[in-house]
Design a protein around this motif. Structure first.
Motif, PDB file in Angstrom:
ATOM      1  N   HIS A   1      35.081  41.898  39.473  1.00 21.28           N
ATOM      2  CA  HIS A   1      36.518  41.894  39.187  1.00 21.28           C
ATOM      3  C   HIS A   1      37.330  42.697  40.204  1.00 21.28           C
ATOM      4  N   VAL A   2      36.753  42.961  41.370  1.00 19.52           N
ATOM      5  CA  VAL A   2      37.509  43.659  42.413  1.00 19.52           C
ATOM      6  C   VAL A   2      38.781  42.870  42.734  1.00 19.52           C
ATOM      7  N   PHE A   3      39.910  43.561  42.812  1.00 20.58           N
ATOM      8  CA  PHE A   3      41.181  42.895  43.124  1.00 20.58           C
ATOM      9  C   PHE A   3      41.912  43.668  44.213  1.00 20.58           C
TER      10      PHE A   3
ATOM     11  N   VAL B   1      33.600  36.089  45.212  1.00 25.15           N
ATOM     12  CA  VAL B   1      34.119  37.073  44.261  1.00 25.15           C
ATOM     13  C   VAL B   1      35.562  36.759  43.904  1.00 25.15           C
ATOM     14  N   SER B   2      36.438  36.792  44.905  1.00 30.90           N
ATOM     15  CA  SER B   2      37.846  36.538  44.622  1.00 30.90           C
ATOM     16  C   SER B   2      38.596  36.374  45.944  1.00 30.90           C
TER      17      SER B   2
ATOM     18  N   GLU C   1      39.139  52.985  44.264  1.00 29.73           N
ATOM     19  CA  GLU C   1      39.420  52.150  45.437  1.00 29.73           C
ATOM     20  C   GLU C   1      38.134  52.030  46.255  1.00 29.73           C
ATOM     21  N   VAL C   2      37.567  50.837  46.309  1.00 37.50           N
ATOM     22  CA  VAL C   2      36.285  50.669  47.002  1.00 37.50           C
ATOM     23  C   VAL C   2      36.468  50.296  48.478  1.00 37.50           C
TER      24      VAL C   2
ATOM     25  N   PHE D   1      41.627  47.561  47.634  1.00 34.60           N
ATOM     26  CA  PHE D   1      40.731  46.763  46.799  1.00 34.60           C
ATOM     27  C   PHE D   1      40.068  47.711  45.797  1.00 34.60           C
ATOM     28  N   LYS D   2      40.325  47.444  44.502  1.00 30.23           N
ATOM     29  CA  LYS D   2      39.900  48.370  43.456  1.00 30.23           C
ATOM     30  C   LYS D   2      39.062  47.671  42.390  1.00 30.23           C
TER      31      LYS D   2
END
Length: 463
Positions: free
Chosen positions: A12-14, A304-305, A330-331, A347-348
């Motif tokens: 669910h990283v956005f 993923v997205s 925050e990755v 991207f978190k």
């Protein structure tokens, strides 16, 4: 490409763009036609190839100063032609290398807090390439080791502390479009306009693997997938579809995975985060950034997205992992180059917790070098030194870079060099190829003559 929903911490990283006041505005981005990421970032500064009349320049700006850049922003202006690429020293955040169409590589010191006036005197000038230099890339584990690629079809490795060229890599038939080190820096992957992916053992200067990565004529890129033996390449098919390929370094006969992505025309810039196993793909001229999770087994990548924006990107750079905000989960953080603005994108992972998320933030690459340049060129290998982000990252103190060589004026350097034009290089290349073909024909004719003499000799013996 698989879009199957699977269990993953990063499913669910956005991505979220910073607000306008947290961006960097009035950036005069270089309009050069040479393919480049345009922006590079470390935990203190960002570097941008700058548009300027009558020479080459780039801007190094403190990350802590977002907003509108001044009209008279101080620049590094030592190059006599357009700056094509820059790269920060991973073990000294106050040192940056640049390369230019003037055929030189320069190494610069960055003052505490950034420049306050234009700087035209580099700490070191490296001359040796015969044509424009389009890429520079610091070594991931050895201090003061720098790679540069040029339109003279070579890649050179430098010991910048001594100001010496240590290795020259040859074998490309066209100019190099991208370079990427493996985890320890013992191998260097390159892609070239001749459509080939090549792997070099840099200390022996030998090409150990070679394969046609993508058959299309447009630009291709490569990135080594962290501490694995795998490499991702992006390029184009014969019908101009954009492609992503995953390769096993040990066997480049066929890609592990080859996917057609879309039919857009922009070069895809790949970026890989070893801590999350996320592969980011950003197309030039696109507004979107797709990201995938890389796994060890088939299908090797999972979608993923996608971060979507209506503003097309001219370039992109990623902040080193040690600089992200772990408190906000925050990755990764990207810096997107728009028309005249640099826009940070965070991207978190959507997770609520006041404690440090050790499963999302494993130990990451720090700013200490495990090897000296001499140790590396003597044959020693080492993995990057990892650090924990649980208590935050504390950057090392500023170190002034001083080379053991005396930097000459670029104009003097260029006068001393014989710089070949595009036409001269192509003529020399075709002349060499013609001579090689002639030699091959001579050898073939001699082989025929030898065979005929052997037959005659055999016939004489039988009589």
């Amino acid at each position: 490409m698989s879009r199957f929903v699977r269990a993953s911490k990063f499913r669910h990283v956005f991505g979220t763009a910073n607000k306008r006041e947290a961006c960097y505005d009035d950036v005069r981005v270089s309009r050069t036609a040479i393919d480049s990421n345009i922006v590079k970032v470390n935990t203190r500064f960002m570097s941008v190839n700058w548009e300027i009349a009558g020479g080459g320049a780039f801007c190094v700006w403190p990350l802590e100063k977002p907003g509108r850049l001044p009209v008279d922003v101080p620049l590094y202006v030592g190059h006599t032609n357009t700056v094509l690429d820059t790269d920060f020293n991973p073990f000294n955040e106050y040192v940056i290398a640049s390369c230019s169409e003037d055929c030189t590589v320069m190494v610069w010191n960055i003052p505490e807090g950034g420049l306050t006036e234009n700087c035209s005197t580099p700490a070191l000038t490296l001359s040796g390439h015969g044509r424009k230099v389009n890429n520079v890339l610091f070594h991931p584990t050895a201090e003061n080791v720098l790679a540069s690629s040029s339109f003279d079809l070579t890649v050179k490795l430098w010991d910048i502390e001594k100001g010496q060229q240590k290795v020259e890599l040859v074998g490309h038939l066209e100019f190099v479009q991208s370079m990427s080190w493996n985890w320890t820096g013992s191998l260097l992957a390159t892609t070239s306009k001749d459509k080939k992916l090549r792997i070099f053992d840099v200390r022996s200067a030998k090409m150990v693997q070679e394969v046609e990565a993508h058959p299309g004529v447009k630009g291709s890129r490569c990135v080594w997938l962290g501490d694995s033996d795998r490499i991702a390449t992006t390029g184009f098919s014969k019908t101009s579809d954009r492609q992503l390929a995953i390769w096993d370094y040990n066997n480049l006969t066929n890609p592990l995975k080859l996917e057609n992505l879309d039919t857009s025309s922009g070069v895809i810039m790949p970026f890989y985060d070893n801590d999350t196993n996320l592969l980011f793909l950003a197309g030039k001229g696109d507004g979107n950034i797709r990201y995938f999770e890389v796994v060890n087994d088939d299908p090797f990548i999972y979608y993923v997205s996608e971060y979507k924006s209506s503003e097309p990107q001219r370039g992109l750079g990623f902040l080193p992992k040690r600089g992200v905000n772990v408190n906000e989960i925050e990755v990764c953080r990207a810096f997107k180059v728009n028309t005249n603005m640099i826009e940070p994108i965070s991207f978190k992972v959507p997770r609520k917790s006041d404690s440090f998320q050790a499963d999302l933030f494993p130990d990451t690459i720090g700013d200490k070098a495990p090897l000296t340049a001499d140790e590396f060129f003597d044959g020693k290998d080492a993995k990057p030194i990892l650090i924990s982000l649980e208590k935050g990252f504390v950057p090392s103190e500023k170190k002034e870079f001083v080379s053991q060589t005396v930097t000459k004026s670029p104009s003097i350097e260029l006068e001393a060099m014989k710089i070949m034009s595009d036409k001269e290089v192509r003529e020399a290349f075709h002349q060499q190829r013609k001579e090689i073909e002639e030699l091959k024909n001579q050898i073939a004719q001699k082989d025929v003559t030898i065979r005929q003499l052997e037959i005659q000799l055999e016939a004489a013996k039988n009589k």
